[in-house]
Write a protein that holds these residues in place. Structure first.
Motif, PDB file in Angstrom:
ATOM      1  N   ARG A 164       0.838  -1.210   0.000  1.00 54.29           N
ATOM      2  CA  ARG A 164       0.000   0.000   0.000  1.00 54.29           C
ATOM      3  C   ARG A 164       0.871   1.259   0.000  1.00 54.29           C
ATOM      4  O   ARG A 164       0.669   2.155  -0.794  1.00 54.29           O
ATOM      5  N   ASP A 165       1.844   1.305   0.922  1.00 56.79           N
ATOM      6  CA  ASP A 165       2.629   2.536   1.137  1.00 56.79           C
ATOM      7  C   ASP A 165       4.111   2.304   0.878  1.00 56.79           C
ATOM      8  O   ASP A 165       4.588   1.170   0.937  1.00 56.79           O
ATOM      9  N   VAL A 166       4.830   3.384   0.685  1.00 56.52           N
ATOM     10  CA  VAL A 166       6.277   3.317   0.456  1.00 56.52           C
ATOM     11  C   VAL A 166       6.991   2.660   1.644  1.00 56.52           C
ATOM     12  O   VAL A 166       7.854   1.795   1.461  1.00 56.52           O
ATOM     13  N   ALA A 167       6.624   3.027   2.855  1.00 58.29           N
ATOM     14  CA  ALA A 167       7.318   2.496   4.036  1.00 58.29           C
ATOM     15  C   ALA A 167       7.202   0.975   4.117  1.00 58.29           C
ATOM     16  O   ALA A 167       8.095   0.304   4.640  1.00 58.29           O
ATOM     17  N   GLU A 168       6.100   0.434   3.584  1.00 54.91           N
ATOM     18  CA  GLU A 168       5.891  -1.018   3.646  1.00 54.91           C
ATOM     19  C   GLU A 168       6.786  -1.782   2.672  1.00 54.91           C
ATOM     20  O   GLU A 168       6.893  -3.001   2.746  1.00 54.91           O
ATOM     21  N   LEU A 169       7.414  -1.055   1.752  1.00 54.93           N
ATOM     22  CA  LEU A 169       8.345  -1.700   0.811  1.00 54.93           C
ATOM     23  C   LEU A 169       9.748  -1.855   1.402  1.00 54.93           C
ATOM     24  O   LEU A 169      10.603  -2.513   0.809  1.00 54.93           O
ATOM     25  N   ALA A 170       9.999  -1.231   2.563  1.00 50.97           N
ATOM     26  CA  ALA A 170      11.373  -1.122   3.078  1.00 50.97           C
ATOM     27  C   ALA A 170      12.072  -2.475   3.219  1.00 50.97           C
ATOM     28  O   ALA A 170      13.235  -2.622   2.829  1.00 50.97           O
ATOM     29  N   TYR A 171      11.368  -3.457   3.775  1.00 46.21           N
ATOM     30  CA  TYR A 171      12.019  -4.759   4.004  1.00 46.21           C
ATOM     31  C   TYR A 171      12.514  -5.349   2.673  1.00 46.21           C
ATOM     32  O   TYR A 171      13.678  -5.743   2.548  1.00 46.21           O
ATOM     33  N   GLY A 172      11.652  -5.360   1.675  1.00 49.79           N
ATOM     34  CA  GLY A 172      12.031  -5.902   0.363  1.00 49.79           C
ATOM     35  C   GLY A 172      13.126  -5.076  -0.297  1.00 49.79           C
ATOM     36  O   GLY A 172      14.090  -5.619  -0.853  1.00 49.79           O
ATOM     37  N   ASN A 173      12.984  -3.764  -0.219  1.00 47.33           N
ATOM     38  CA  ASN A 173      13.983  -2.880  -0.845  1.00 47.33           C
ATOM     39  C   ASN A 173      15.369  -3.113  -0.242  1.00 47.33           C
ATOM     40  O   ASN A 173      16.368  -3.246  -0.962  1.00 47.33           O
ATOM     41  N   GLU A 174      15.414  -3.174   1.081  1.00 51.02           N
ATOM     42  CA  GLU A 174      16.716  -3.315   1.758  1.00 51.02           C
ATOM     43  C   GLU A 174      17.336  -4.683   1.488  1.00 51.02           C
ATOM     44  O   GLU A 174      18.547  -4.817   1.323  1.00 51.02           O
ATOM     45  N   LEU A 175      16.477  -5.667   1.424  1.00 50.76           N
ATOM     46  CA  LEU A 175      16.945  -7.024   1.166  1.00 50.76           C
ATOM     47  C   LEU A 175      17.624  -7.116  -0.208  1.00 50.76           C
ATOM     48  O   LEU A 175      18.729  -7.650  -0.342  1.00 50.76           O
ATOM     49  N   VAL A 176      16.952  -6.574  -1.208  1.00 55.72           N
ATOM     50  CA  VAL A 176      17.489  -6.639  -2.566  1.00 55.72           C
ATOM     51  C   VAL A 176      18.767  -5.798  -2.661  1.00 55.72           C
ATOM     52  O   VAL A 176      19.756  -6.216  -3.263  1.00 55.72           O
ATOM     53  N   LYS A 180      23.415  -7.199  -3.346  1.00 55.64           N
ATOM     54  CA  LYS A 180      24.508  -6.793  -4.237  1.00 55.64           C
ATOM     55  C   LYS A 180      25.873  -7.003  -3.592  1.00 55.64           C
ATOM     56  O   LYS A 180      26.838  -7.358  -4.251  1.00 55.64           O
ATOM     57  N   ASP A 181      25.952  -6.771  -2.272  1.00 55.63           N
ATOM     58  CA  ASP A 181      27.234  -6.901  -1.564  1.00 55.63           C
ATOM     59  C   ASP A 181      27.365  -8.234  -0.830  1.00 55.63           C
ATOM     60  O   ASP A 181      28.314  -8.432  -0.086  1.00 55.63           O
ATOM     61  N   ASP A 182      26.390  -9.110  -1.007  1.00 53.68           N
ATOM     62  CA  ASP A 182      26.426 -10.365  -0.265  1.00 53.68           C
ATOM     63  C   ASP A 182      27.534 -11.264  -0.821  1.00 53.68           C
ATOM     64  O   ASP A 182      27.549 -11.557  -2.021  1.00 53.68           O
ATOM     65  N   GLY A 186      25.642 -12.484  -3.923  1.00 52.34           N
ATOM     66  CA  GLY A 186      25.813 -11.325  -4.798  1.00 52.34           C
ATOM     67  C   GLY A 186      26.184 -11.714  -6.215  1.00 52.34           C
ATOM     68  O   GLY A 186      25.620 -11.215  -7.195  1.00 52.34           O
ATOM     69  N   GLU A 187      27.103 -12.650  -6.320  1.00 51.77           N
ATOM     70  CA  GLU A 187      27.602 -13.068  -7.629  1.00 51.77           C
ATOM     71  C   GLU A 187      26.520 -13.772  -8.458  1.00 51.77           C
ATOM     72  O   GLU A 187      26.396 -13.555  -9.652  1.00 51.77           O
ATOM     73  N   PHE A 188      25.709 -14.600  -7.787  1.00 57.15           N
ATOM     74  CA  PHE A 188      24.634 -15.323  -8.490  1.00 57.15           C
ATOM     75  C   PHE A 188      23.573 -14.345  -8.986  1.00 57.15           C
ATOM     76  O   PHE A 188      23.067 -14.449 -10.092  1.00 57.15           O
ATOM     77  N   ALA A 189      23.227 -13.382  -8.100  1.00 58.99           N
ATOM     78  CA  ALA A 189      22.090 -12.504  -8.391  1.00 58.99           C
ATOM     79  C   ALA A 189      22.457 -11.386  -9.366  1.00 58.99           C
ATOM     80  O   ALA A 189      21.573 -10.854 -10.047  1.00 58.99           O
ATOM     81  N   ALA A 190      23.740 -11.060  -9.436  1.00 60.98           N
ATOM     82  CA  ALA A 190      24.162  -9.896 -10.238  1.00 60.98           C
ATOM     83  C   ALA A 190      23.676 -10.009 -11.676  1.00 60.98           C
ATOM     84  O   ALA A 190      23.965 -10.986 -12.378  1.00 60.98           O
ATOM     85  N   GLY A 191      22.927  -9.005 -12.110  1.00 65.10           N
ATOM     86  CA  GLY A 191      22.440  -8.962 -13.480  1.00 65.10           C
ATOM     87  C   GLY A 191      21.335  -9.960 -13.776  1.00 65.10           C
ATOM     88  O   GLY A 191      20.825 -10.020 -14.895  1.00 65.10           O
ATOM     89  N   ARG A 192      20.960 -10.784 -12.796  1.00 57.87           N
ATOM     90  CA  ARG A 192      19.945 -11.816 -13.059  1.00 57.87           C
ATOM     91  C   ARG A 192      18.699 -11.645 -12.209  1.00 57.87           C
ATOM     92  O   ARG A 192      17.628 -12.144 -12.547  1.00 57.87           O
ATOM     93  N   LEU A 193      18.843 -10.955 -11.060  1.00 56.42           N
ATOM     94  CA  LEU A 193      17.673 -10.661 -10.235  1.00 56.42           C
ATOM     95  C   LEU A 193      17.192  -9.255 -10.561  1.00 56.42           C
ATOM     96  O   LEU A 193      17.954  -8.285 -10.446  1.00 56.42           O
ATOM     97  N   ARG A 194      15.928  -9.157 -10.970  1.00 55.82           N
ATOM     98  CA  ARG A 194      15.348  -7.838 -11.222  1.00 55.82           C
ATOM     99  C   ARG A 194      14.234  -7.618 -10.220  1.00 55.82           C
ATOM    100  O   ARG A 194      13.526  -8.563  -9.844  1.00 55.82           O
ATOM    101  N   TYR A 195      14.117  -6.384  -9.778  1.00 54.69           N
ATOM    102  CA  TYR A 195      13.209  -6.067  -8.669  1.00 54.69           C
ATOM    103  C   TYR A 195      12.271  -4.946  -9.088  1.00 54.69           C
ATOM    104  O   TYR A 195      12.727  -3.907  -9.573  1.00 54.69           O
ATOM    105  N   VAL A 196      10.976  -5.179  -8.926  1.00 48.90           N
ATOM    106  CA  VAL A 196       9.966  -4.183  -9.291  1.00 48.90           C
ATOM    107  C   VAL A 196       9.133  -3.882  -8.062  1.00 48.90           C
ATOM    108  O   VAL A 196       8.306  -4.706  -7.634  1.00 48.90           O
ATOM    109  N   ALA A 197       9.351  -2.712  -7.452  1.00 51.56           N
ATOM    110  CA  ALA A 197       8.622  -2.346  -6.231  1.00 51.56           C
ATOM    111  C   ALA A 197       7.578  -1.290  -6.573  1.00 51.56           C
ATOM    112  O   ALA A 197       7.890  -0.294  -7.231  1.00 51.56           O
ATOM    113  N   ALA A 198       6.353  -1.513  -6.131  1.00 49.72           N
ATOM    114  CA  ALA A 198       5.273  -0.575  -6.465  1.00 49.72           C
ATOM    115  C   ALA A 198       4.367  -0.350  -5.258  1.00 49.72           C
ATOM    116  O   ALA A 198       4.315  -1.170  -4.336  1.00 49.72           O
ATOM    117  N   THR A 199       3.671   0.780  -5.281  1.00 48.31           N
ATOM    118  CA  THR A 199       2.688   1.085  -4.237  1.00 48.31           C
ATOM    119  C   THR A 199       1.319   1.296  -4.881  1.00 48.31           C
ATOM    120  O   THR A 199       1.220   1.591  -6.074  1.00 48.31           O
TER     121      THR A 199
END
Ligand SMILES: Cc1cc2nc3c(=O)[nH]c(=O)nc-3n(C[C@H](O)[C@H](O)[C@H](O)COP(=O)(O)OP(=O)(O)OC[C@H]3O[C@@H](n4cnc5c(N)ncnc54)[C@H](O)[C@@H]3O)c2cc1C
Ligand SMILES: NC(=O)c1ccc[n+]([C@@H]2O[C@H](COP(=O)([O-])OP(=O)(O)OC[C@H]3O[C@@H](n4cnc5c(N)ncnc54)[C@H](OP(=O)(O)O)[C@@H]3O)[C@@H](O)[C@H]2O)c1
Length: 275
Positions: A164-176, A180-182, A186-199
């Motif tokens: 519903r709200d921007v603040a509710e996306l925080a957990y997913g946003n921070e995780l993704v 990148k630095d994991d 990080g190496e597996f996901a680089a260029g292969r994981l795409r993330y679409v966050a919406a409210t």
């Protein structure tokens, strides 16, 4: 052989309420609050506990002779030595009105068996995996995007997270962002994981229900991809009952067939909550 009974005293519950049969009692390691409705926590992992990334377990608190248990997706991947959960806070919820108050060192009960349909084994092989989540439905995908097996099985992974709200996306946003630095993933996901966050209820760069964005094609156009195709795409869906029903109808209209652990298919669904 590992002694499960001995493990039950690990992170022992208060003496007045013995640990129920078939349960682990684990220590809370950390707690993080995101909004007045959402928090995450990590607990110690019982040595004998095995699960598949994407599965759920039953969680409770040692606060009654017959504690309330509720289903929770394990948000951490199968290789992690702790267990992470991402939780709603329902003000008068039988479990979460208490669970939202946990602190490091407290005890959480967990039934010993995990289960669920949002597992890689329930899908037949294909090029691309879509993970479609609303609200706390992102939890099982937090597990799967951190599992190297996801990238072994699929060339491309798309996580679509709508709240519903921007603040509710925080957990997913921070995780993704952290992936990148994991050092492991990080190496597996680089260029292969795409993330679409919406409210849907607060202005943000991408707005609208996932159903509307699938139906009008903007989800695919925004990623430069073709619409769902049974020869290319596999889909996992997690959200409210209404969301599951509506997304499932769209995925089926694209020609994908539902699978299960017993009979793998082209898409799978799981409720993020009941009611
Ligand atoms: C397979 C499965 C997996 C689940 N995984 C998670 C998870 O990873 N994280 C999580 O927070 N919950 C999850 N749930 C929901 C969870 O089991 C509980 O319902 C939730 O913890 C609230 O418990 P409660 O006893 O406080 O209130 P309940 O009596 O269980 O729920 C009261 C009401 O709160 C609303 N509600 C409950 N859970 C949610 C939610 N997650 N999001 C929005 N509204 C909700 C519903 O309207 C429900 O009728 C899952 C449910 C199922 C069936
Ligand atoms: N502060 C509060 O007290 C508060 C705040 C939020 C929610 N709640 C309560 O918490 C419960 C769950 O709320 P939630 O936000 O976690 O989950 P939710 O109502 O399922 O909403 C999560 C996201 O899913 C979308 N959605 C809902 N139904 C859908 C459908 N059929 N198809 C596609 N997308 C759909 C929502 O869009 P829409 O916005 O378009 O519905 C929203 O973006 C509700 O009972 C709600 O009343 C309370």
């Amino acid at each position: 052989m590992h002694d499960v009974a001995a493990e039950k005293v690990e992170g022992a519950a208060p003496a007045e309420f013995p640990v129920p049969a078939g349960c682990y009692a684990q220590n809370v390691v950390s707690v993080r609050h995101y909004t007045d409705r959402l928090f995450s926590f990590r607990i110690t992992r019982p040595q004998s506990f095995r699960f598949r990334s994407g599965e759920f377990v039953m969680i409770g608190l040692p606060n009654a002779a017959k504690p309330v248990f509720r289903a929770y997706s394990v948000a951490s991947p199968a290789w992690d030595d702790e267990l992470e959960f991402y939780s709603i806070k329902v003000p008068d919820g039988p479990l979460t009105r208490h669970l939202q108050k946990i602190r490091p060192g407290d005890t959480v009960l967990m039934r010993q068996k995990s289960t669920g349909t949002l597992v890689l084994d329930a899908l037949t092989p294909a090029k691309r995996l879509w993970m479609i989540a609303t609200g706390t439905g992102v939890a099982p995908f937090a597990s799967l995007i951190r599992d190297p097996e996801t990238y072994d099985k699929f060339e491309e992974v798309v996580l679509a997270n709508t709240c519903r709200d921007v603040a509710e996306l925080a957990y997913g946003n921070e995780l993704v962002a952290a992936l990148k630095d994991d050092p492991l993933i990080g190496e597996f996901a680089a260029g292969r994981l795409r993330y679409v966050a919406a409210t849907t209820r607060e202005a943000s760069p991408l707005m609208g229900r996932i159903t509307a964005r699938i139906a009008d094609g903007s989800l695919f156009a925004g990623l430069g991809l073709a619409p769902f195709d049974p020869t290319v795409d596999r889909v996992m869906i997690c959200g409210s009952m209404e969301m599951l029903k509506d997304v499932k109808a769209l995925v089926e209209a694209a020609g994908l067939e539902e699978g299960s652990v017993a009979e793998p298919g082209q898409f799978v669904v799981e409720r993020a909550f009941v009611g």
